[in-house]
Design an enzyme around this catalytic site. Structure first.
Site, PDB file in Angstrom:
ATOM      1  N   LYS A   1       2.414  14.155   1.499  1.00  0.00           N
ATOM      2  CA  LYS A   1       2.253  13.438   2.773  1.00  0.00           C
ATOM      3  C   LYS A   1       1.865  14.413   3.890  1.00  0.00           C
ATOM      4  O   LYS A   1       0.998  14.118   4.717  1.00  0.00           O
ATOM      5  CB  LYS A   1       3.546  12.675   3.112  1.00  0.00           C
ATOM      6  CG  LYS A   1       3.749  11.473   2.188  1.00  0.00           C
ATOM      7  CD  LYS A   1       5.144  10.864   2.267  1.00  0.00           C
ATOM      8  CE  LYS A   1       5.302   9.802   1.165  1.00  0.00           C
ATOM      9  NZ  LYS A   1       6.647   9.222   1.090  1.00  0.00           N
TER      10      LYS A   1
ATOM     11  N   GLN B   1      12.522  10.114   3.619  1.00  0.00           N
ATOM     12  CA  GLN B   1      12.119  10.044   2.218  1.00  0.00           C
ATOM     13  C   GLN B   1      13.255   9.499   1.350  1.00  0.00           C
ATOM     14  O   GLN B   1      14.383   9.999   1.406  1.00  0.00           O
ATOM     15  CB  GLN B   1      11.693  11.443   1.731  1.00  0.00           C
ATOM     16  CG  GLN B   1      11.185  11.462   0.310  1.00  0.00           C
ATOM     17  CD  GLN B   1       9.884  10.668   0.115  1.00  0.00           C
ATOM     18  OE1 GLN B   1       8.966  10.737   0.918  1.00  0.00           O
ATOM     19  NE2 GLN B   1       9.814   9.890  -0.956  1.00  0.00           N
TER      20      GLN B   1
ATOM     21  N   ASP C   1       6.801   3.418   7.200  1.00  0.00           N
ATOM     22  CA  ASP C   1       6.983   3.044   5.791  1.00  0.00           C
ATOM     23  C   ASP C   1       7.044   1.519   5.647  1.00  0.00           C
ATOM     24  O   ASP C   1       6.925   0.987   4.550  1.00  0.00           O
ATOM     25  CB  ASP C   1       8.301   3.634   5.249  1.00  0.00           C
ATOM     26  CG  ASP C   1       8.060   4.809   4.303  1.00  0.00           C
ATOM     27  OD1 ASP C   1       6.930   4.937   3.798  1.00  0.00           O
ATOM     28  OD2 ASP C   1       9.014   5.575   4.069  1.00  0.00           O
TER      29      ASP C   1
END
Ligand code: NAP
Length: 297
Positions: free
Chosen positions: A52, A100, A123
Site C-alpha cells: 500500500k 490493517q 477501507d
C-alpha cells in the site's frame, strides 16, 4: 478464455491517478495523504501494508506508517490504539487512513473500525459507509469488492441480468460485493446469490453462475465440476501455502483449482495478479476521493 489481468489493470489505474494528482499539484494543492496503522508483526499484514505504501508513491501520494508494537508478553492496550485512531481522525493533513486487519485477538476489531471517522474510512469498513453503500448513497466502497467491480467494468463484462454467485459472506468481501452488484445501475443489476458454509448442494448453486466469485480462503476449493461452461470466475482467495521451493517458503494460492477450471471459463482471474492488486488500487481511489472532499473539489 481471457485471463483477467488485475496487475496490468491496476497499473493503468495508478497511472491515471498519478496524472490527476500531478494536475492537482500544478494547481498548488498538497499531495493526497494516506496513513496506515500496523499493529504487531504479522507477516501477511507487513506485506500488504508495504504494498500500500509503495502504491502511494506510485500515485504521487504522501504516506505515513504508524507502527504499534504488540507481543504476547506485552500486548498493545486497545486504548492506546484508539488514541492513535483519534489523532489521525483529527489531523487535517491526513485525508484517509486504514488500520490493517487482522488485529491481535485481544483487540475488538469492530470497536476500532467504529472509532474511525467515516469521512476518513478509506477501507470502507465503518457501518456508516456500509449502510450508505447498501442504500446507494455516495460513500467509500469496501476496497476488494470495488476492485472486482472495476475489473469487470474494464474488461467489458456486464453484470446486468446475470446470475452472480458469491461463495463467502464476510463483511469485507462477500456481503459488500453482493450489495454492490444488486444495486440498480450499470455496474449492478445482477441477480445475486450468496453462499456460505451452511449452503446445501453448493455445486448445484455455483453451476448456475454466469459470474462465480470465490471468497472463502480454501485453496483450490472450487473445482471443475462446480463451474458452468463459459462462466466468468473471480478468485479472491489468497492463502499462504507452504512451498519449500520458494525463497519465502510459501506461495499464494487462490480458492479456485485454476489449472482445471480455467479451460472451461470465458474469463478468469489468476492468483496472484488478479483481485489483489485491484484491492490496493481501490484504496488509492478512495484516498483521492477523500482528498477531493477534504478540499471541496
Ligand atoms: P472469511 O472472513 O474467513 O470468510 C470466509 C467465508 O467463506 C465465510 O462466509 C464462510 O462461511 C465461507 N466458507 C468457508 N468454508 C466454506 C465452505 N466449505 N463452503 C461454503 N462457504 C464456506 O474470509 P474473507 O476475509 O472474506 O477472505 C476470503 C479469502 O479472500 C481469503 O483467502 C482472504 O485472504 C482473501 N482476501 C483477498 C483479498 C484480496 O485483496 N485479494 C482481500 C480480502 C480477502 P460462514 O460465514 O458460514 O463461516
Amino acid at each position: 478464455m481471457t485471463i483477467i489481468d488485475g496487475k496490468q489493470t491496476a497499473a493503468t489505474i495508478k497511472a491515471e491517478i498519478a496524472a490527476e494528482v500531478a494536475l492537482l499539484r500544478e494547481k498548488g494543492f498538497r499531495a493526497p495523504h494516506l496513513a496506515a496503522v500496523l499493529v504487531g508483526h504479522d507477516g501477511g499484514s507487513e506485506t500488504y501494508v508495504a504494498n500500500k505504501i509503495k502504491a502511494c508513491a506510485e500515485c504521487g501520494f504522501t504516506s505515513t506508517l504508524v507502527r504499534l508494537e504488540s507481543t504476547d508478553e506485552n500486548p498493545l492496550a486497545t486504548e492506546r490504539l484508539l488514541e492513535e485512531v483519534d489523532k489521525l481522525n483529527c489531523d487535517p493533513e491526513v485525508d484517509g487512513f486504514i488500520v490493517q486487519l487482522p488485529l491481535p485477538r485481544h483487540i475488538d476489531e469492530q470497536l476500532v473500525i467504529e472509532a474511525i471517522d467515516p469521512a476518513k474510512d478509506v477501507d470502507g469498513f465503518h457501518p456508516v459507509n456500509v449502510g450508505k453503500q447498501s442504500v446507494g448513497l455516495p460513500c467509500f466502497h469496501s476496497a476488494t469488492p470495488a476492485g472486482i467491480v472495476e475489473l469487470l467494468k474494464r474488461y467489458g463484462i456486464s453484470t446486468r441480468g446475470k446470475n452472480v454467485v458469491i461463495v463467502g459472506r464476510s463483511n469485507i468481501v462477500g456481503k459488500p460485493l453482493a450489495s454492490m452488484l444488486m444495486q440498480k445501475g450499470e455496474q449492478g443489476d445482477a441477480t445475486v446469490t450468496v453462499c456460505h458454509s451452511a449452503t446445501d448442494n453448493l455445486a448445484t448453486v455455483t453451476r448456475r453462475a454466469d459470474i462465480l466469485v470465490a471468497a472463502l480462503g480454501r485453496p483450490g476449493f472450487i473445482t471443475e465440476d462446480m463451474v458452468a461452461d463459459g462462466a466468468v470466475v473471480i478468485d479472491v482467495g489468497t492463502t499462504r501455502v507452504p512451498d519449500a521451493s520458494r525463497k519465502s517458503g510459501f506461495r499464494l494460492s487462490g480458492d479456485v483449482d485454476y489449472a482445471n477450471v480455467a479451460p472451461k471459463c470465458a474469463a478468469i482471474t489468476p492468483v496472484p495478479g488478479g483481485v489483489g492488486p485491484m484491492t490496493i488500487v481501490s484504496l488509492m481511489s478512495n484516498t483521492l476521493e477523500a482528498f477531493k472532499r477534504n478540499h471541496g473539489l
